[in-house]
Design an enzyme around this catalytic site. Structure first.
Site, mmCIF file in Angstrom:
data_model
loop_
_atom_site.group_PDB
_atom_site.id
_atom_site.type_symbol
_atom_site.label_atom_id
_atom_site.label_comp_id
_atom_site.label_asym_id
_atom_site.label_seq_id
_atom_site.Cartn_x
_atom_site.Cartn_y
_atom_site.Cartn_z
ATOM 1 N N ARG A 1 0.830 -1.200 0.000
ATOM 2 C CA ARG A 1 0.000 0.000 0.000
ATOM 3 C C ARG A 1 0.863 1.248 0.000
ATOM 4 O O ARG A 1 2.006 1.244 0.426
ATOM 5 C CB ARG A 1 -0.950 0.008 1.202
ATOM 6 C CG ARG A 1 -0.260 0.090 2.563
ATOM 7 C CD ARG A 1 -0.343 1.471 3.162
ATOM 8 N NE ARG A 1 0.370 1.580 4.429
ATOM 9 C CZ ARG A 1 1.615 2.008 4.525
ATOM 10 N NH1 ARG A 1 2.281 2.346 3.445
ATOM 11 N NH2 ARG A 1 2.208 2.102 5.710
ATOM 12 N N LYS B 1 0.764 5.093 1.516
ATOM 13 C CA LYS B 1 0.094 5.882 2.559
ATOM 14 C C LYS B 1 -0.687 7.017 1.910
ATOM 15 O O LYS B 1 -0.205 7.666 0.978
ATOM 16 C CB LYS B 1 1.157 6.436 3.516
ATOM 17 C CG LYS B 1 0.681 6.674 4.937
ATOM 18 C CD LYS B 1 1.862 7.046 5.816
ATOM 19 C CE LYS B 1 1.487 7.105 7.280
ATOM 20 N NZ LYS B 1 1.137 5.787 7.836
ATOM 21 N N ASP C 1 7.292 5.228 6.138
ATOM 22 C CA ASP C 1 6.386 4.150 5.757
ATOM 23 C C ASP C 1 5.370 4.578 4.700
ATOM 24 O O ASP C 1 4.249 4.073 4.667
ATOM 25 C CB ASP C 1 5.655 3.600 6.986
ATOM 26 C CG ASP C 1 4.806 4.655 7.684
ATOM 27 O OD1 ASP C 1 5.008 5.861 7.421
ATOM 28 O OD2 ASP C 1 3.943 4.268 8.491
ATOM 29 N N GLU D 1 9.037 0.400 3.594
ATOM 30 C CA GLU D 1 8.989 -0.315 4.864
ATOM 31 C C GLU D 1 8.417 -1.705 4.624
ATOM 32 O O GLU D 1 7.350 -1.852 4.032
ATOM 33 C CB GLU D 1 8.121 0.416 5.892
ATOM 34 C CG GLU D 1 8.146 -0.282 7.254
ATOM 35 C CD GLU D 1 7.141 0.262 8.239
ATOM 36 O OE1 GLU D 1 7.570 0.817 9.265
ATOM 37 O OE2 GLU D 1 5.933 0.145 7.981
#
Length: 216
Positions: free
Chosen positions: A54, A56, A83, A150
């Site tokens: 994904r 963010k 991240d 991450e």
């Protein structure tokens, strides 16, 4: 009230940065699929149950910058939010986690920036997972850009617990009642016992299979 999504640079800069993070996810995702296929080829065993990736959301990025006391700029985003691009690897057993982490660390074109082992050192909430921050080079037409990703590695049981915790704390905006936090920590202990039991059972199955093959 939602935090307004504002960055102090133009739209093209934002699109370029998001392109880099999406490209980094593709690069790392492909590497993980190859590692999993190789492991299956050599050992007849898949250490990875599934992979989720994904990017963010802009809202989440702004909130994280605000919590850390930074202005909502693209430079701060790239520097201080590690991240933005995230990959979660879910395994069957805890032994797979460290095996995969070692394999990832040996990739020549990945640089491991930092490691946080929340399995050996769980968070106070009971959260367990293995986090690796890596950079991967993205080769553009005119330059190479090292981009952060991450990687979280956890078991199915850990992932189930973490997903439930996230939903609960999202509903309470991070301020869940103490009895709920206490019950979550208790469930984390049950998850740890389950993971240990399943690992022990798997090892017993492998030993029994080897003994059976030797007598044939």
């Amino acid at each position: 009230m939602d935090t307004p999504v504002t960055f102090n640079e133009d739209v093209d800069s934002w699109k370029t940065v998001m392109f880099l993070y999406n490209s980094a996810l593709k690069e790392v995702g492909t590497k993980l699929e190859i590692l999993n296929d190789e492991f299956q080829h050599v050992h007849r065993y898949n250490p990875i149950e599934y992979i989720k990736s994904r990017i963010k959301s802009p809202e989440s990025i702004v909130k994280k910058l605000k919590r850390s006391g930074y202005e909502s700029t693209i430079d701060n985003m790239v520097t201080h939010v590690n991240d933005i691009a995230g990959i979660r690897i879910v395994c069957s057993f805890t032994s797979d986690i460290y095996r995969l982490a070692e394999m990832i660390g040996k990739q020549n074109d990945l640089t491991v920036v930092s490691v946080k082992d929340y399995i050996k050192n769980p968070k106070d909430s009971g959260y367990k997972s293995y986090h690796m921050l890596v950079t991967v080079p993205i080769f553009l037409s005119d330059r190479v850009v090292d981009t952060k990703v991450e990687i979280q590695i956890r078991t199915i049981a850990m992932d189930f617990w973490a997903s439930l915790e996230h939903k609960i704390y999202y509903k309470f905006e991070g301020n869940a009642p103490e009895y709920i936090s206490r019950d979550l920590r208790e469930c984390a202990g049950i998850v740890s016992m389950l993971d240990a039991k399943m690992l022990s059972l798997n090892e017993a199955i492998l030993q029994a299979k080897e003994a059976q093959e030797e007598t044939q």
